[in-house]
Design a protein around this motif. Structure first.
Motif, mmCIF file in Angstrom:
data_model
loop_
_atom_site.group_PDB
_atom_site.id
_atom_site.type_symbol
_atom_site.label_atom_id
_atom_site.label_comp_id
_atom_site.label_asym_id
_atom_site.label_seq_id
_atom_site.Cartn_x
_atom_site.Cartn_y
_atom_site.Cartn_z
ATOM 1 N N LEU A 22 0.862 -1.243 0.074
ATOM 2 C CA LEU A 22 -0.188 -0.013 -0.110
ATOM 3 C C LEU A 22 1.024 1.386 -0.129
ATOM 4 O O LEU A 22 0.738 2.123 -0.695
ATOM 5 N N ARG A 23 2.200 1.287 0.815
ATOM 6 C CA ARG A 23 2.823 2.415 0.681
ATOM 7 C C ARG A 23 3.525 2.617 -0.804
ATOM 8 O O ARG A 23 3.650 3.800 -1.039
ATOM 9 N N ASP A 24 3.860 1.561 -1.356
ATOM 10 C CA ASP A 24 4.262 1.574 -2.646
ATOM 11 C C ASP A 24 3.388 2.136 -3.622
ATOM 12 O O ASP A 24 3.759 3.106 -4.472
ATOM 13 N N LEU A 25 2.137 1.831 -3.646
ATOM 14 C CA LEU A 25 1.101 1.995 -4.370
ATOM 15 C C LEU A 25 0.733 3.615 -4.131
ATOM 16 O O LEU A 25 0.754 4.242 -4.968
ATOM 17 N N ILE A 26 0.405 4.110 -2.886
ATOM 18 C CA ILE A 26 0.448 5.302 -2.623
ATOM 19 C C ILE A 26 1.611 6.528 -3.379
ATOM 20 O O ILE A 26 1.383 7.514 -3.602
ATOM 21 N N ASP A 27 2.891 5.917 -3.058
ATOM 22 C CA ASP A 27 4.092 6.631 -3.649
ATOM 23 C C ASP A 27 3.818 6.861 -4.928
ATOM 24 O O ASP A 27 4.177 7.943 -5.683
ATOM 25 N N VAL A 28 3.747 5.752 -5.860
ATOM 26 C CA VAL A 28 3.585 5.734 -7.095
ATOM 27 C C VAL A 28 2.502 6.749 -7.739
ATOM 28 O O VAL A 28 2.747 7.411 -8.685
ATOM 29 N N MET A 29 1.557 6.550 -7.205
ATOM 30 C CA MET A 29 0.204 7.312 -7.484
ATOM 31 C C MET A 29 0.487 8.728 -7.360
ATOM 32 O O MET A 29 0.135 9.577 -8.048
ATOM 33 N N GLU A 30 1.284 9.105 -6.099
ATOM 34 C CA GLU A 30 1.330 10.540 -5.660
ATOM 35 C C GLU A 30 2.620 11.134 -6.798
ATOM 36 O O GLU A 30 2.329 12.352 -7.393
ATOM 37 N N ARG A 31 3.483 10.232 -7.369
ATOM 38 C CA ARG A 31 4.097 10.596 -8.326
ATOM 39 C C ARG A 31 3.773 10.914 -9.836
ATOM 40 O O ARG A 31 4.021 11.738 -10.316
ATOM 41 N N GLU A 32 2.677 10.099 -9.850
ATOM 42 C CA GLU A 32 1.890 9.907 -11.201
ATOM 43 C C GLU A 32 1.344 11.299 -11.204
ATOM 44 O O GLU A 32 0.976 12.098 -12.186
ATOM 45 N N ASN A 33 0.486 11.530 -9.914
ATOM 46 C CA ASN A 33 -0.291 12.797 -9.840
ATOM 47 C C ASN A 33 0.600 14.008 -10.152
ATOM 48 O O ASN A 33 -0.096 14.867 -10.896
ATOM 49 N N THR A 34 1.692 14.103 -9.622
ATOM 50 C CA THR A 34 2.880 15.295 -9.789
ATOM 51 C C THR A 34 3.017 15.404 -11.384
ATOM 52 O O THR A 34 2.960 16.554 -11.814
ATOM 53 N N LEU A 35 3.204 14.132 -12.037
ATOM 54 C CA LEU A 35 3.855 14.380 -13.291
ATOM 55 C C LEU A 35 2.522 14.597 -14.198
ATOM 56 O O LEU A 35 2.699 15.254 -15.268
ATOM 57 N N LEU A 36 1.333 14.279 -13.848
ATOM 58 C CA LEU A 36 0.006 14.811 -14.667
ATOM 59 C C LEU A 36 -0.086 16.159 -14.690
ATOM 60 O O LEU A 36 -1.047 16.743 -15.422
ATOM 61 N N GLU A 37 0.426 16.909 -13.589
ATOM 62 C CA GLU A 37 0.445 18.469 -13.554
ATOM 63 C C GLU A 37 1.258 18.864 -14.966
ATOM 64 O O GLU A 37 0.850 20.080 -15.248
ATOM 65 N N ARG A 38 2.134 18.288 -15.301
ATOM 66 C CA ARG A 38 2.894 18.769 -16.385
ATOM 67 C C ARG A 38 2.434 18.223 -17.767
ATOM 68 O O ARG A 38 2.559 16.834 -17.932
ATOM 69 N N PRO A 39 2.002 18.921 -18.838
ATOM 70 C CA PRO A 39 1.759 18.243 -20.080
ATOM 71 C C PRO A 39 2.927 17.569 -20.674
ATOM 72 O O PRO A 39 3.890 17.913 -20.642
ATOM 73 N N ARG A 40 2.330 16.637 -21.178
ATOM 74 C CA ARG A 40 3.622 15.704 -22.182
ATOM 75 C C ARG A 40 4.969 15.326 -21.427
ATOM 76 O O ARG A 40 5.826 15.351 -21.889
ATOM 77 N N SER A 41 4.592 15.098 -19.965
ATOM 78 C CA SER A 41 5.689 14.529 -19.202
ATOM 79 C C SER A 41 6.426 13.291 -19.781
ATOM 80 O O SER A 41 5.707 11.983 -19.881
ATOM 81 N N GLN A 42 7.597 13.083 -20.174
ATOM 82 C CA GLN A 42 8.302 12.011 -20.867
ATOM 83 C C GLN A 42 8.377 10.868 -19.620
ATOM 84 O O GLN A 42 8.626 9.545 -19.884
ATOM 85 N N ALA A 43 8.543 11.303 -18.450
ATOM 86 C CA ALA A 43 8.665 10.494 -17.248
ATOM 87 C C ALA A 43 7.425 9.619 -16.802
ATOM 88 O O ALA A 43 7.333 8.929 -15.905
ATOM 89 N N LEU A 44 6.356 9.818 -17.320
ATOM 90 C CA LEU A 44 5.196 9.167 -17.164
ATOM 91 C C LEU A 44 5.150 7.734 -17.376
ATOM 92 O O LEU A 44 4.510 6.914 -16.483
#
Length: 144
Positions: free
Chosen positions: A14-36
């Motif tokens: 659960l901690r890993d899932l929360i971490d990865v979703m929070e990182r994804e949420n941050t990347l979704l704020e930037r259009p066309r992020s290559q790190a997604l």
């Protein structure tokens, strides 16, 4: 595997899932992020593990009854955090999909408006004729 070990494993997942979703949420704020892309791949793997663990726990009778109060409390808190981050992740993904769809629609509309060039073609007799169809070249060089 003992219930305590299963609970500890689930907490870590659960901690890993929360971490990865929070990182994804941050990347979704930037259009066309290559790190997604790598984040999405990691999230998919973690969700597969999560589904497997949940299925196994569902088949284990009395799982939560044998857990100590501390583990049960940690599971409850982390599950609430997971639910909150999951909802935010879903909201951002829907927004990104809707935005991409709107961009494609605008491109299509602009191409339709710009399609003022008549196509030249040849008729059955071999003579050149003006076709009633129109065309406008379009190129997209970035991921939307």
């Amino acid at each position: 595997m003992t219930p305590e070990i299963r609970a500890t494993s689930l907490l870590e997942l659960l901690r890993d899932l929360i971490d990865v979703m929070e990182r994804e949420n941050t990347l979704l704020e930037r259009p066309r992020s290559q790190a997604l892309a790598p984040i999405v791949e990691e999230k998919q793997k973690l969700f597969q593990q999560y589904e497997t663990q949940i299925r196994e726990l569902a088949a284990t009778t009395g799982f939560s009854a044998v857990l100590g109060d501390d583990l049960r409390s940690q599971l409850k808190k982390l599950s609430e955090d997971f639910e909150r981050v999951s909802k935010e992740n879903e909201r951002r993904l829907r927004l990104a999909a809707r935005t991409s769809s709107m961009i494609v629609e605008r491109i299509k509309e602009a191409a339709t408006r710009a399609s003022g060039t008549n196509l030249a073609s040849y008729g059955n007799s071999g003579t050149q004729r003006e076709d009633t169809r129109k065309a406008a070249p379009i190129a997209v060089d970035q991921t939307l």
